[in-house]
Design a protein around this motif. Structure first.
Motif, PDB file in Angstrom:
ATOM      1  N   GLN A  15      -2.079  -0.333  -0.431  1.00 45.59           N
ATOM      2  CA  GLN A  15      -1.513  -0.384  -1.781  1.00 45.59           C
ATOM      3  C   GLN A  15      -2.548  -0.841  -2.794  1.00 45.59           C
ATOM      4  N   PHE A  16      -3.420  -1.737  -2.375  1.00 48.97           N
ATOM      5  CA  PHE A  16      -4.450  -2.240  -3.276  1.00 48.97           C
ATOM      6  C   PHE A  16      -5.415  -1.122  -3.689  1.00 48.97           C
ATOM      7  N   LYS A  17      -5.817  -0.325  -2.719  1.00 48.21           N
ATOM      8  CA  LYS A  17      -6.788   0.728  -3.024  1.00 48.21           C
ATOM      9  C   LYS A  17      -6.179   1.814  -3.919  1.00 48.21           C
ATOM     10  N   GLN A  18      -4.935   2.182  -3.650  1.00 47.05           N
ATOM     11  CA  GLN A  18      -4.265   3.218  -4.430  1.00 47.05           C
ATOM     12  C   GLN A  18      -2.866   2.720  -4.819  1.00 47.05           C
ATOM     13  N   PRO A  19      -2.779   1.869  -5.842  1.00 46.65           N
ATOM     14  CA  PRO A  19      -1.479   1.271  -6.189  1.00 46.65           C
ATOM     15  C   PRO A  19      -0.469   2.344  -6.599  1.00 46.65           C
ATOM     16  N   SER A  20       0.730   2.195  -6.103  1.00 50.74           N
ATOM     17  CA  SER A  20       1.789   3.154  -6.402  1.00 50.74           C
ATOM     18  C   SER A  20       2.389   2.880  -7.777  1.00 50.74           C
TER      19      SER A  20
END
Length: 822
Positions: A15-20
């Motif tokens: 989630q940190f790398k590609q936050p939704s």
């Protein structure tokens, strides 16, 4: 994380790398013109492209489409459909502008005086007989000196024969507020009347449910309520006043067990019974406002599977906050997404943020929304966004609601409290950078449980004893009672700033909530789900009896209470000898000031996090936020100093493999730390307004590193040197622009006017033509009158602009006009 069997830290990293979408900002999208479904779709696509997670569909100044009309609802449907297609969230907003409750004036009109805002007013008159008028609640013969009441007795009428020497009449009435342009020429609504609030729901929430209810809890996650109050300063009364509603006297007697009517003068005058009467009045106002408004709205939202969010009027000020809401914190109980409004380029309103994030923690509400950045101006920078946002996120906020994203900039709309977060700003194509940055913080810091083991009792009940109203002249925010409360607040604010700067994070404990949800379990003082090891009493004057019982039980169980001074003399607002039991308990520690409080905290409670300077103690300009998850901790650290960087030692009362997660790039790196007997520590260097996110994994040890300062001289980072160097080239990304903001005008074939600002010319022209003014915000909404014919329509006007240039451009020159098609 929802993935079965997935370690929390692993899911967290994804989630940190590609936050939704769930972690991205939700700007106030101001619908402020004649709305077009095509334009709505185009702007949603722009927001999606620039990394926003959704938006609030916010009726705003300048709206020319009828609010809640057929065309409005069609636009709402179009926005929801486009948001769904883009994977975004379309949040509702519950009012035509603000404050919430009146539905653009329709609720007061619907219910007549029953639904219009009411006040208890005071008239002090001489000894002659007064004509009896409607609305009289009570009459008193009284001996007064200035704002001091020596004695009073209730009488039936103002008969001069009933007066003793030196006495005057005190006439208390129930009055209805007059109309105000801001409410579309209606009175404010009576938010203390549950029937009025039910009518508000019936006229706002239910129609939305009828047209987009299938997307409730999906594309439409919730609805925003904006600045509801029980004493709006737009109200129109002719005498000094306090909030009131029909049946309040009987409600008061039911809640407090005695009649309020014989004591009403003490709400305005200072006297023997003032503190107790005011305390119980505001306590009851709080109960009524919560039950009539927030609980009713929160329950409707829960029943319909959407979140109730928004914020309350004047959260930042204890005195005025009492005047307009009774108490702020109890309302957050009913919000699935508690929220605040914190405007301006500042990092000063600790009370505002902490009130909200404390209740969110105690009720395990994972999301806290902040309406931020309004009034920062058109020249607001990315650094400003980061500085303001970092400070709030370090205190527990985790979703930004940018104020504002203007649908249109035409006319005075561009003066509606900028900056603007939309396609119509010059830096818009870079907006995704800040969106990703804050989404990464949110993706991590929304998870887990806040690590806070200190509870500070909020002084709302103390404020209740202080707040009244000048009996002679209504002075609004300058009322002496409110100014007195402001002076009290200064000391309270200093105390909480000192604690946070000394790195003892805490929650506020609201006594209304404590009475309902407080308990002592396993030696900890609990407020609902959150337990605390130390309780601080910050120069309070009174406590609820229920709070005192719990404090005694807490100390009996071995808990520590620290009192700043021994100012508590009252229980439930009334002088009481019971407080000596509290102060004499062996679990009580009494200190005289903030420095002594910090020393006492150090002696009874180890720090969770320490952030120390090289040369002297804790670094007060640094803030931290610590969350615990099943297999890791997350630590967000912020340097709140915008001008200077600093090297610090960060120590934690826990041990684990240490990583730094880069908030700008999404990259991670392992760091070394020195293990100590009480945890571990490491050195970190922060630039001005710098921030870092650390993750501590519980399952393994940190790699070794010496926890020693570099002793290198710390240099202030200059942006121009760091990014551009001493010599750089540049190219323009768009043509130069010259703002034409002064002109002269003429109507038909009249003479030319003198040169003036364009908005002044507009004002003059509309005056000359007998038209309603539009050069400022604050009028009835345009949809109420814009389409009405006017005798002066079609009048020809000419505008002449003058300017000087030193070099005439060789290339084409373009003229950019608002509404050029006209």
């Amino acid at each position: 994380m929802k993935d079965v069997g997935m370690p929390v830290a692993a899911g967290l990293l994804e989630q940190f790398k590609q936050p939704s979408t769930a972690y991205r900002s939700l700007p106030f999208w101001s619908w402020n013109d004649r709305m077009s479904a095509d334009e709505i779709k185009a702007q949603i696509q722009e927001m999606s492209k620039q990394g926003m997670g959704g938006f609030f569909m916010h009726s705003r100044e300048g709206l020319e489409t009828e609010y809640m009309g057929e065309e409005w609802m069609a636009c709402i449907q179009a926005a929801v459909a486009e948001a769904k297609a883009a994977g975004m969230k379309a949040w509702l907003y519950d009012e035509d502008r603000f404050p919430s409750g009146g539905a653009g004036g329709s609720v007061p009109r619907l219910g007549g005086d029953a639904y219009r805002s009411k006040a208890l007013t005071m008239e002090v008159t001489a000894g002659h007989k007064q004509e009896v008028t409607s609305g009289i609640i009570a009459i008193f013969a009284a001996s007064v000196e200035g704002d001091v009441l020596h004695h009073c007795r209730q009488v039936e009428q103002t008969d001069p024969d009933l007066l003793l020497d030196g006495e005057v009449w005190l006439v208390l009435r129930r009055e209805i507020s007059g109309p105000c342009e801001w409410f579309n020429d209606e009175s404010p609504v009576d938010n203390l009347n549950p029937d009025a609030v039910a009518a508000f729901i019936e006229g706002t929430h239910e129609p939305y449910k009828a047209v987009i209810g299938d997307e409730f809890g999906k594309t439409v996650p919730g609805i925003f309520t904006d600045e509801p109050s029980i004493a709006d300063f737009h109200s129109v009364y002719t005498r000094p006043w306090l909030p009131w509603t029909d049946e309040f006297a009987s409600y008061f007697q039911e809640r407090r067990g005695y009649e309020l009517e014989p004591l009403l003068p003490y709400l305005f005058f200072h006297g023997e019974h003032s503190a107790k009467t005011r305390h119980d009045y505001w306590r009851t106002i709080t109960d009524r406002f919560c039950a009539a408004y927030s609980q009713q709205l929160g329950q409707w939202c829960e029943d319909n599977e959407i979140a109730y969010t928004g914020h309350y009027l004047i959260e930042h000020n204890l005195g005025i906050g009492t005047r307009v809401s009774g108490a702020i914190m109890p309302h957050y109980r009913y919000q699935q997404v508690p929220g605040i409004d914190l405007l301006g380029e500042q990092a000063d309103e600790y009370i505002t943020v902490k009130q909200c994030t404390s209740v969110a923690n105690q009720y395990r509400r994972p999301v806290v929304l902040s309406e931020m950045y309004g009034c920062c101006g058109w020249d607001f920078t990315f650094e400003g966004q980061k500085w303001v946002g970092d400070w709030q996120f370090a205190l527990g906020v985790n979703v930004r609601c940018q104020h504002l994203s203007l649908y249109s900039l035409k006319g005075c709309r561009k003066r509606d409290f900028p900056p603007v977060f939309n396609y119509n700003t010059s830096w818009w194509k870079y907006n995704h950078v800040t969106e990703d940055y804050f989404a990464r913080i949110s993706a991590v810091m929304t998870e887990g449980i806040a690590v806070r083991d200190v509870l500070v009792i909020h002084p709302s009940s103390t404020l209740w004893t202080m707040i009244g109203c000048d009996p002679y002249v209504y002075k609004g925010w300058e009322d002496p009672n409110l100014l007195r409360a402001n002076r009290y607040e200064e000391g309270f604010d200093k105390l909480i700033r000192t604690m946070l700067g000394f790195h003892y994070d805490f929650d506020f404990g609201d006594e209304t909530i404590i009475e309902e949800k407080g308990h002592v379990t396993d030696g900890s003082f609990f407020v609902n789900y959150a337990g605390y090891r130390v309780v601080v009493l910050p120069r309070l004057h009174t406590l609820l009896g229920s709070t005192m019982k719990l404090l005694l039980a807490f100390m009996d169980a071995g808990g520590t209470v620290i009192s700043v001074g021994q100012g508590i003399t009252r229980i439930d607002g009334e002088l009481s000898d019971e407080v000596y039991t509290l102060y004499s308990h062996e679990g009580m520690r009494i200190v005289g000031n903030e420095a002594e409080l910090c020393s006492m905290l150090e002696s009874v409670l180890p720090r969770q996090v320490s952030i120390r300077r090289r040369t002297s103690g804790e670094a007060p300009e640094f803030l931290y936020y610590l969350k615990e998850m099943p297999d890791c901790y997350a630590l967000f650290v912020v340097n709140n100093d915008r001008n200077a960087g600093q090297e610090v030692e960060i120590a934690l009362a826990r041990v684990g493999r240490l990583e730094q997660w880069d908030l700008l790039t999404g990259e991670t790196k392992e760091m070394g730390a020195e293990i100590r007997k009480d945890g571990m520590s490491f050195i970190a260097n922060f630039g001005p307004a710098g921030s870092r996110l650390y993750v501590i994994h519980k399952d393994s040890q940190p790699k070794a590193a010496l926890s020693t300062f570099s002793y290198a001289q710390t240099h202030e980072l200059r942006l121009c040197d760091a990014m551009l160097g001493p010599v750089s080239t540049f190219s323009r990304t768009m043509p130069n622009a010259l703002l034409l903001d002064t002109c002269s005008y003429r109507l038909e074939e009249d003479d030319w006017s003198e040169t003036m600002f364009v908005w002044e010319a507009q004002k003059h022209v509309r005056d000359l033509l007998g038209m309603r003014q539009v050069h400022y915000n604050g009028l009835p909404q345009r949809y109420k009158w814009i389409d009405e014919p006017h005798p002066a329509n079609e009048t020809r006007i000419a505008l002449r602009y003058s300017f000087e240039v030193q070099a005439v451009p060789e290339r084409d020159v373009f003229l950019v006009l608002e509404q050029a098609e006209q």
